[in-house]
Design a protein around this motif. Sequence first.
Motif, PDB file in Angstrom:
ATOM      1  N   PRO A  16       0.810  -1.219   0.000  1.00 60.01           N
ATOM      2  CA  PRO A  16       0.000   0.000   0.000  1.00 60.01           C
ATOM      3  C   PRO A  16       0.843   1.268   0.000  1.00 60.01           C
ATOM      4  O   PRO A  16       1.937   1.306   0.565  1.00 60.01           O
ATOM      5  N   VAL A  17       0.315   2.272  -0.653  1.00 60.42           N
ATOM      6  CA  VAL A  17       0.942   3.592  -0.659  1.00 60.42           C
ATOM      7  C   VAL A  17      -0.009   4.556   0.038  1.00 60.42           C
ATOM      8  O   VAL A  17      -1.147   4.730  -0.384  1.00 60.42           O
ATOM      9  N   ASP A  26       2.344  -2.054  12.148  1.00 58.84           N
ATOM     10  CA  ASP A  26       3.469  -1.264  11.648  1.00 58.84           C
ATOM     11  C   ASP A  26       3.084   0.199  11.412  1.00 58.84           C
ATOM     12  O   ASP A  26       3.907   0.978  10.912  1.00 58.84           O
ATOM     13  N   TRP A  27       1.859   0.582  11.724  1.00 56.62           N
ATOM     14  CA  TRP A  27       1.458   1.972  11.595  1.00 56.62           C
ATOM     15  C   TRP A  27       1.809   2.686  12.892  1.00 56.62           C
ATOM     16  O   TRP A  27       1.176   2.473  13.919  1.00 56.62           O
ATOM     17  N   GLN A  76      -2.624  -1.132   4.953  1.00 55.31           N
ATOM     18  CA  GLN A  76      -3.327  -1.584   3.744  1.00 55.31           C
ATOM     19  C   GLN A  76      -4.718  -0.953   3.656  1.00 55.31           C
ATOM     20  O   GLN A  76      -5.162  -0.541   2.580  1.00 55.31           O
ATOM     21  N   THR A  77      -5.406  -0.889   4.778  1.00 56.20           N
ATOM     22  CA  THR A  77      -6.743  -0.308   4.802  1.00 56.20           C
ATOM     23  C   THR A  77      -6.707   1.174   4.444  1.00 56.20           C
ATOM     24  O   THR A  77      -7.498   1.652   3.618  1.00 56.20           O
ATOM     25  N   LEU A  78      -5.778   1.892   5.038  1.00 61.46           N
ATOM     26  CA  LEU A  78      -5.637   3.320   4.728  1.00 61.46           C
ATOM     27  C   LEU A  78      -5.284   3.525   3.256  1.00 61.46           C
ATOM     28  O   LEU A  78      -5.796   4.441   2.597  1.00 61.46           O
ATOM     29  N   LYS A 101      -6.896   5.479  -2.004  1.00 63.80           N
ATOM     30  CA  LYS A 101      -6.962   5.239  -3.441  1.00 63.80           C
ATOM     31  C   LYS A 101      -8.384   5.372  -3.960  1.00 63.80           C
ATOM     32  O   LYS A 101      -8.620   5.945  -5.040  1.00 63.80           O
ATOM     33  N   ARG A 102      -9.359   4.845  -3.198  1.00 66.04           N
ATOM     34  CA  ARG A 102     -10.757   4.866  -3.647  1.00 66.04           C
ATOM     35  C   ARG A 102     -11.541   6.055  -3.077  1.00 66.04           C
ATOM     36  O   ARG A 102     -12.732   6.159  -3.334  1.00 66.04           O
ATOM     37  N   ARG A 103     -10.875   6.897  -2.297  1.00 66.60           N
ATOM     38  CA  ARG A 103     -11.517   8.065  -1.695  1.00 66.60           C
ATOM     39  C   ARG A 103     -12.764   7.665  -0.904  1.00 66.60           C
ATOM     40  O   ARG A 103     -13.833   8.260  -1.041  1.00 66.60           O
TER      41      ARG A 103
END
Length: 367
Positions: free
Chosen positions: A30-31, A62-63, A140-142, A147-149
């Motif tokens: 994820p970015v 890891d966040w 990953q969720t963020l 990405k999908r707003r």
Amino acid sequence: MITALIVIHIAFFLWIVFNRLFLPVLPKQPVVKAEPLVSILVPMRNEERNVPTIVRSLKETDWEKAEFILLNDQSTDGTQAALDREIAGDKRFTVLQGVELPVGWIGKVHACHQLQKHASGDYLFFVDADVRFRKQAVRQTLGLMEKRRAALLSGFPAFEVPVFLSKLLVPMLHFVILFHLPLALANYAKFPAATAANGMWMAFERKAYESIGGHEAVRTSLVEDVHIARTLKQAGHKVLLANITASVKCRMYETPAEVWEGFLKNSYTGIGRSPLIAILLTLFYSVFYIFPLFLAAAGLVTANWVWLAPYALTVLQRWYVDMVTNQRWYLAFLIPLQAAAMLAVLLTAMKKSLKNESYTWKGRHYS
């Protein structure tokens, strides 16, 4: 009739495969452009056995810009002692003590309402105590939300099913989503009726959450996850249902009684307490998912091998769903029993509702 059943089940399988195309998965790499503060909020009522695993998942995320707020909702077991032991002075954790449940509120909804009052994050992650997740799951969720707003991302985890009744009922959650929910409408249209969400894993953009009144807006709902998602859609926000099974797991129940009570409180409520829908679902699953087992048995006895095809195609549908959602593949062969168990719960819940009997969950009673 046999030919018609075969054709219909082939169509069902193709629909599931097509529908799955509109269910995004959490990105492997994820970015996340921004670095928002995330509040991970965990309501807990009599969750002593789940404290070690949920605390471990929180500690290992890891966040780094995260705060962990847990609420002990008047537990009567050893939840508090387990929290004290597992947290062991970690400054990222805050443990709240829940207040008495107000009249008109559902227990979990009120617990979430209390939690968000103490949260400082730009994003609010509501996570159930029986969930465990990989260290990258929050990132990953963020990443997918950005990405999908999306104002809300939710999903159904991969399930551990230790008792037989859970093997029948719990995997049907994924099947119902992929079979009955038009995911193109759910994820790409602001159409409130085509909405699904799961309170085990719900990540909100805080401003959107607060704009609709948060959990207080659904304080009387037994299926608050779906209702709060619909409220967001009605307000013009984007809601995203994702396949989170590669990164998030859940062990919902440990005993048959827990399985039965857990599904009983949600099944009839989840279809809007509609007797008509309950009857139609009963007829549908009886004809298309229970009858093929008897037809296959008759085919074995009489050596009419084509009679096995409808049952084989129901297994294929279940196998595909289980493959996509990281469930045990062999559970697919139980699809007739799974359908029968689902209908038994639904009809029992409808009977209780029509007789104005209450549902029971974790020592509380709901009408």
